[in-house]
Design a protein around this motif. Sequence first.
Motif, mmCIF file in Angstrom:
data_model
loop_
_atom_site.group_PDB
_atom_site.id
_atom_site.type_symbol
_atom_site.label_atom_id
_atom_site.label_comp_id
_atom_site.label_asym_id
_atom_site.label_seq_id
_atom_site.Cartn_x
_atom_site.Cartn_y
_atom_site.Cartn_z
ATOM 1 N N VAL A 190 0.649 -1.343 0.043
ATOM 2 C CA VAL A 190 -0.134 0.028 -0.110
ATOM 3 C C VAL A 190 0.888 1.227 -0.195
ATOM 4 C CG1 VAL A 190 -1.781 1.126 1.302
ATOM 5 C CG2 VAL A 190 -1.871 -1.156 1.206
ATOM 6 N N HIS A 191 1.955 1.185 0.850
ATOM 7 C CA HIS A 191 2.720 2.285 0.824
ATOM 8 C C HIS A 191 3.650 2.490 -0.516
ATOM 9 C CE1 HIS A 191 3.901 3.148 5.251
ATOM 10 N NE2 HIS A 191 3.831 4.643 4.784
ATOM 11 N N LYS A 192 4.052 1.531 -1.253
ATOM 12 C CA LYS A 192 4.330 2.052 -2.689
ATOM 13 C C LYS A 192 3.376 2.529 -3.500
ATOM 14 C CE LYS A 192 8.693 0.266 -2.035
ATOM 15 N NZ LYS A 192 9.871 1.222 -2.323
ATOM 16 N N ALA A 193 2.130 2.110 -3.257
ATOM 17 C CA ALA A 193 1.198 2.639 -4.208
ATOM 18 C C ALA A 193 0.683 3.984 -4.011
ATOM 19 C CB ALA A 193 -0.122 1.630 -4.122
ATOM 20 N N GLN A 194 1.156 4.541 -3.185
ATOM 21 C CA GLN A 194 0.567 6.026 -2.849
ATOM 22 C C GLN A 194 1.145 6.864 -4.065
ATOM 23 O OE1 GLN A 194 2.089 6.708 1.464
ATOM 24 N NE2 GLN A 194 0.701 7.967 1.385
ATOM 25 N N GLY A 195 0.399 7.942 -4.314
ATOM 26 C CA GLY A 195 0.846 8.753 -5.394
ATOM 27 C C GLY A 195 0.512 8.325 -6.682
ATOM 28 N N SER A 196 -0.199 7.131 -6.775
ATOM 29 C CA SER A 196 -0.807 6.498 -8.180
ATOM 30 C C SER A 196 -2.021 6.348 -7.977
ATOM 31 C CB SER A 196 0.115 5.099 -8.250
ATOM 32 O OG SER A 196 1.519 5.192 -8.210
ATOM 33 N N GLU A 197 -2.604 6.148 -9.293
ATOM 34 C CA GLU A 197 -3.868 5.760 -9.564
ATOM 35 C C GLU A 197 -4.187 4.635 -10.486
ATOM 36 O OE1 GLU A 197 -7.777 8.712 -9.154
ATOM 37 O OE2 GLU A 197 -6.898 8.654 -11.421
ATOM 38 N N TYR A 198 -5.076 3.700 -10.315
ATOM 39 C CA TYR A 198 -5.022 2.563 -11.399
ATOM 40 C C TYR A 198 -6.743 2.316 -11.717
ATOM 41 C CZ TYR A 198 -0.916 1.609 -9.011
ATOM 42 O OH TYR A 198 0.418 1.890 -8.201
ATOM 43 N N ARG A 199 -7.060 1.851 -12.846
ATOM 44 C CA ARG A 199 -8.360 1.789 -12.950
ATOM 45 C C ARG A 199 -8.817 0.713 -11.985
ATOM 46 N NH1 ARG A 199 -9.532 0.192 -19.102
ATOM 47 N NH2 ARG A 199 -11.865 0.614 -18.358
ATOM 48 N N ALA A 200 -8.320 -0.244 -12.032
ATOM 49 C CA ALA A 200 -8.737 -1.566 -10.805
ATOM 50 C C ALA A 200 -7.788 -1.741 -9.724
ATOM 51 C CB ALA A 200 -9.192 -2.770 -11.717
ATOM 52 N N VAL A 201 -8.264 -1.916 -8.605
ATOM 53 C CA VAL A 201 -7.232 -2.372 -7.559
ATOM 54 C C VAL A 201 -8.033 -3.353 -7.135
ATOM 55 C CG1 VAL A 201 -6.761 -1.742 -5.301
ATOM 56 C CG2 VAL A 201 -6.515 -0.020 -6.744
ATOM 57 N N VAL A 202 -7.178 -4.705 -6.712
ATOM 58 C CA VAL A 202 -7.407 -5.892 -6.187
ATOM 59 C C VAL A 202 -6.770 -6.065 -4.941
ATOM 60 C CG1 VAL A 202 -7.666 -8.543 -6.514
ATOM 61 C CG2 VAL A 202 -7.766 -7.027 -8.292
ATOM 62 N N MET A 203 -7.385 -6.485 -3.704
ATOM 63 C CA MET A 203 -6.546 -6.366 -2.341
ATOM 64 C C MET A 203 -7.012 -7.601 -1.634
ATOM 65 S SD MET A 203 -6.863 -3.166 0.605
ATOM 66 C CE MET A 203 -5.719 -3.283 1.695
ATOM 67 N N PRO A 204 -5.697 -8.173 -1.359
ATOM 68 C CA PRO A 204 -6.153 -9.445 -0.261
ATOM 69 C C PRO A 204 -6.364 -8.717 1.240
ATOM 70 C CG PRO A 204 -3.666 -9.208 -0.814
ATOM 71 C CD PRO A 204 -4.302 -8.246 -1.574
ATOM 72 N N LEU A 205 -7.144 -9.165 1.862
ATOM 73 C CA LEU A 205 -7.198 -8.541 3.334
ATOM 74 C C LEU A 205 -7.816 -9.709 4.325
ATOM 75 C CD1 LEU A 205 -6.864 -5.735 4.243
ATOM 76 C CD2 LEU A 205 -9.168 -5.352 4.571
ATOM 77 N N THR A 206 -6.519 -10.047 5.109
ATOM 78 C CA THR A 206 -6.800 -11.153 6.071
ATOM 79 C C THR A 206 -6.177 -11.089 7.437
ATOM 80 O OG1 THR A 206 -4.768 -12.416 5.975
ATOM 81 C CG2 THR A 206 -6.321 -12.820 4.354
ATOM 82 N N THR A 207 -6.571 -11.505 8.462
ATOM 83 C CA THR A 207 -5.942 -11.388 9.773
ATOM 84 C C THR A 207 -4.589 -11.489 9.821
ATOM 85 O OG1 THR A 207 -6.906 -13.704 10.438
ATOM 86 C CG2 THR A 207 -8.106 -11.511 11.043
ATOM 87 N N SER A 208 -3.958 -12.333 9.045
ATOM 88 C CA SER A 208 -2.439 -12.376 8.899
ATOM 89 C C SER A 208 -1.653 -11.208 8.637
ATOM 90 C CB SER A 208 -2.208 -13.618 7.769
ATOM 91 O OG SER A 208 -2.279 -13.003 6.630
ATOM 92 N N HIS A 209 -2.456 -10.233 8.202
ATOM 93 C CA HIS A 209 -1.855 -9.131 8.102
ATOM 94 C C HIS A 209 -2.213 -8.134 9.179
ATOM 95 C CE1 HIS A 209 -2.999 -9.604 3.674
ATOM 96 N NE2 HIS A 209 -1.831 -9.941 3.738
ATOM 97 N N TYR A 210 -2.447 -8.583 10.427
ATOM 98 C CA TYR A 210 -2.978 -8.021 11.409
ATOM 99 C C TYR A 210 -1.984 -6.932 12.023
ATOM 100 C CZ TYR A 210 -4.712 -6.977 16.393
ATOM 101 O OH TYR A 210 -5.199 -6.394 17.241
ATOM 102 N N ILE A 211 -0.723 -6.774 11.965
ATOM 103 C CA ILE A 211 0.355 -6.003 12.366
ATOM 104 C C ILE A 211 0.063 -4.636 11.622
ATOM 105 C CG2 ILE A 211 1.930 -6.664 10.922
ATOM 106 C CD1 ILE A 211 3.921 -5.980 13.480
ATOM 107 N N MET A 212 -0.544 -4.740 10.304
ATOM 108 C CA MET A 212 -0.570 -3.675 9.473
ATOM 109 C C MET A 212 -1.984 -2.915 9.275
ATOM 110 S SD MET A 212 2.393 -2.990 8.335
ATOM 111 C CE MET A 212 2.326 -2.168 6.774
ATOM 112 N N LEU A 213 -2.755 -3.820 9.706
ATOM 113 C CA LEU A 213 -4.497 -3.226 9.683
ATOM 114 C C LEU A 213 -4.558 -2.069 10.369
ATOM 115 C CD1 LEU A 213 -6.074 -6.969 9.739
ATOM 116 C CD2 LEU A 213 -5.313 -5.303 7.793
ATOM 117 N N GLU A 214 -4.698 -0.974 9.566
ATOM 118 C CA GLU A 214 -5.228 0.325 10.265
ATOM 119 C C GLU A 214 -5.989 0.696 9.268
ATOM 120 O OE1 GLU A 214 -4.038 2.233 12.789
ATOM 121 O OE2 GLU A 214 -2.466 0.913 13.440
ATOM 122 N N ARG A 215 -6.896 1.826 9.838
ATOM 123 C CA ARG A 215 -7.994 2.517 9.003
ATOM 124 C C ARG A 215 -7.338 3.449 7.690
ATOM 125 N NH1 ARG A 215 -11.983 6.051 12.098
ATOM 126 N NH2 ARG A 215 -12.128 4.312 13.224
#
Length: 727
Positions: A654-679
Amino acid sequence: MKLSIQGTLEAIKYRNSSNCYTVAVMRTGGQDTGITVVGVMPALAPGQVVKVTGRWKTHPRFGRQFLVTSCENVLPATIEGIRAYLQSGFVKGIGPSTARRIIEHFGAQTIDVIEKQPDRLTEVPGIGRAKAAMIRDSWNEHHVVAALMTFLVEKGLDASYAPRLFREYGQNALEILKTDPFRVAADMPGKGFVIADAIALASGVREDDPARVRACVLHFLGQATASGNLFAFASRLYSQCETMFHVDRGAVEKAVRELSRAGEVVIEEMPGPEPGVDVVWPAQLYEAETGIAARIKAMLSGSIPAEETDTGLIMERVVRHLAVKPSPEQLEVLENIMSHRLVVVTGGPGTGKTTLVRAIAAMFEGTGRSVALAAPTGRAAKRLSEVSGKKATTIHRLLGIGVDDEQLSGNPDNMIDADVIVIDEASMVDASLFYHLIRAVPVTSTLVLVGDVDQLPPVGPGKVLRDLIESEVLPVFFLREVFRQADRSTIIRNAHHVRRGEPLELEEVAEMPGSGDFWFIEENDPDRIARTIVDLCSRVLPETFGFDKLRDIQVITPMHKGRLGTIALNRMLQSAINSESGMDTRTKGTAFRPGDKVMHLKNNYARELFNGDIGTVVDVDDTRRVVLVDYYGRVVEYDFAETDELSLAYAVTVHKAQGSEYRAVVMPLTTSHYIMLERNLLYTAITRARELVVMVGMRKAVDVAMKRNNPHGRLSLLSYRLNPGPG
């Protein structure tokens, strides 16, 4: 028990050029069939004679293998051996015909000439000075890296550090490691201290050696700033050095004082809410924050000539130039901006920030003032230029500064030649870059910062935009009205739901494709999530919407590691999207193929490339050992040894995607990402998409991200320095 085996390499089955991990087949004198050798080894090619040390092991899938812990080249003594060695291809500039001519000229002395008298290679027909230099440099790199690997293994370190050490120090790498190991800690933040400390202790350096303790302090201070902080609490530094590297607290306190006297760090009693607590700053970041505060105070204290603002004239001028009528919120900004030297404009998606930037430029240019548009990255600047219809550049280029090993350097007297400077994506600007920016703004100019404060903070240390807003000392305009056409987008509505902590509007998709512009595919198994993402990117979205697999679709994930991190997803997506590129075995180890979507990972001003720039591999040249990458029509060449500056970019963080825009974004989201999950992480990912967002994963992970809202979690004092306020 370790064994040593000498033999001739028959084939290279796999090689990763970034860490030198190799799988090869070697034939020894007394065997009819080759043996498989695996491990970190220097650049090798079939025909070379090597001596490997290690042990036998049995792999559950591949059977009996020799696990290599060290590897050294055995230089040939016979003419036939020299011919096979040079024709193996590991020396850049020497192919079969060149090898034949060199051997015909120098005979048995060939190896000695290349090693000790490489300038004599110009005696050979067809070899000029440039080619002789290429051969010399390639030969030296190969043998120095091999010697570095051996040295590192002897000290109990991973041999894969060798290529990076060679790129840092060249021919002097081994001498520096032996005589001044803690120089590595200073020159290579992060792993550098681990390397230096292991070498120093193995060489007899005491645990309380002053050089070691100073390096230890700087190591942990560097870790703090790598996490986005501008300083560290002194007590935590003392505790870390004592607990993790067995350094007496008194020795650490002494080292901090020595570093302070040397000008490398600044010790400060914490002002504000925690008086009496000592904090330690890297000197450059202390200068940056205090310099920002002083410059802003100076800008705010200076008077600005009163200027009559005619609302009707502003409206007429903007409508004439843009054919757009400003909203009441936008008009308020335009009316007030002329009477301030420094202004912040913030708002979420769909609130008209881009239109406002265009209106600001039109308004000021209509009064005869020059306007400069800039953004933190090349991608953001390109996007700003496209949406504004005006020239935009990176902040670095605007300032005329260079980036060398991520440390900014420039001429402080080089002021920006513009009456109005507009910085877009200001939430991405870290403290160091903002310091260089603000001191280059003329006292008679206006600086307008436009950004979304609810996005992730910068990759670098600090949270300048948020600190400026929270200080309440300068005019801040919040764009809150979502335009009617934008409000039709579930993407934009959901982005604002995230900002406010409200439930998302999720279209649950049981069978693809869905019908709206924001899909949620519930899945708990990581492997099925990964397969679903690959199917979406390689088949469903291109076939359903006509999205281009490379240009239009971007997988954005919270982390690098794990089954749903960038590393694993990039391998799967590469296989699905770009599996038919022609490659032979020797280039496969680079992990890059013609047609691959790649990202540049390190600021390199000489090449005009910045961390996060996206390109496409156009060629992998095995003969010259280079990878060619196209960045927006400009082709850049990477030596194989430099490919650690590249990564596949089918999936990015997500950090690397800042400043960019794409027609479509696909995002995995699981509790294994817990340490990074922020609003703010969820918000930033969603707002990268124009037409479609697809979330694949667990509802629980969405709930966790929505509940965790800690945008302030970085150590900085800029807001307090600008406005100490009560308490």
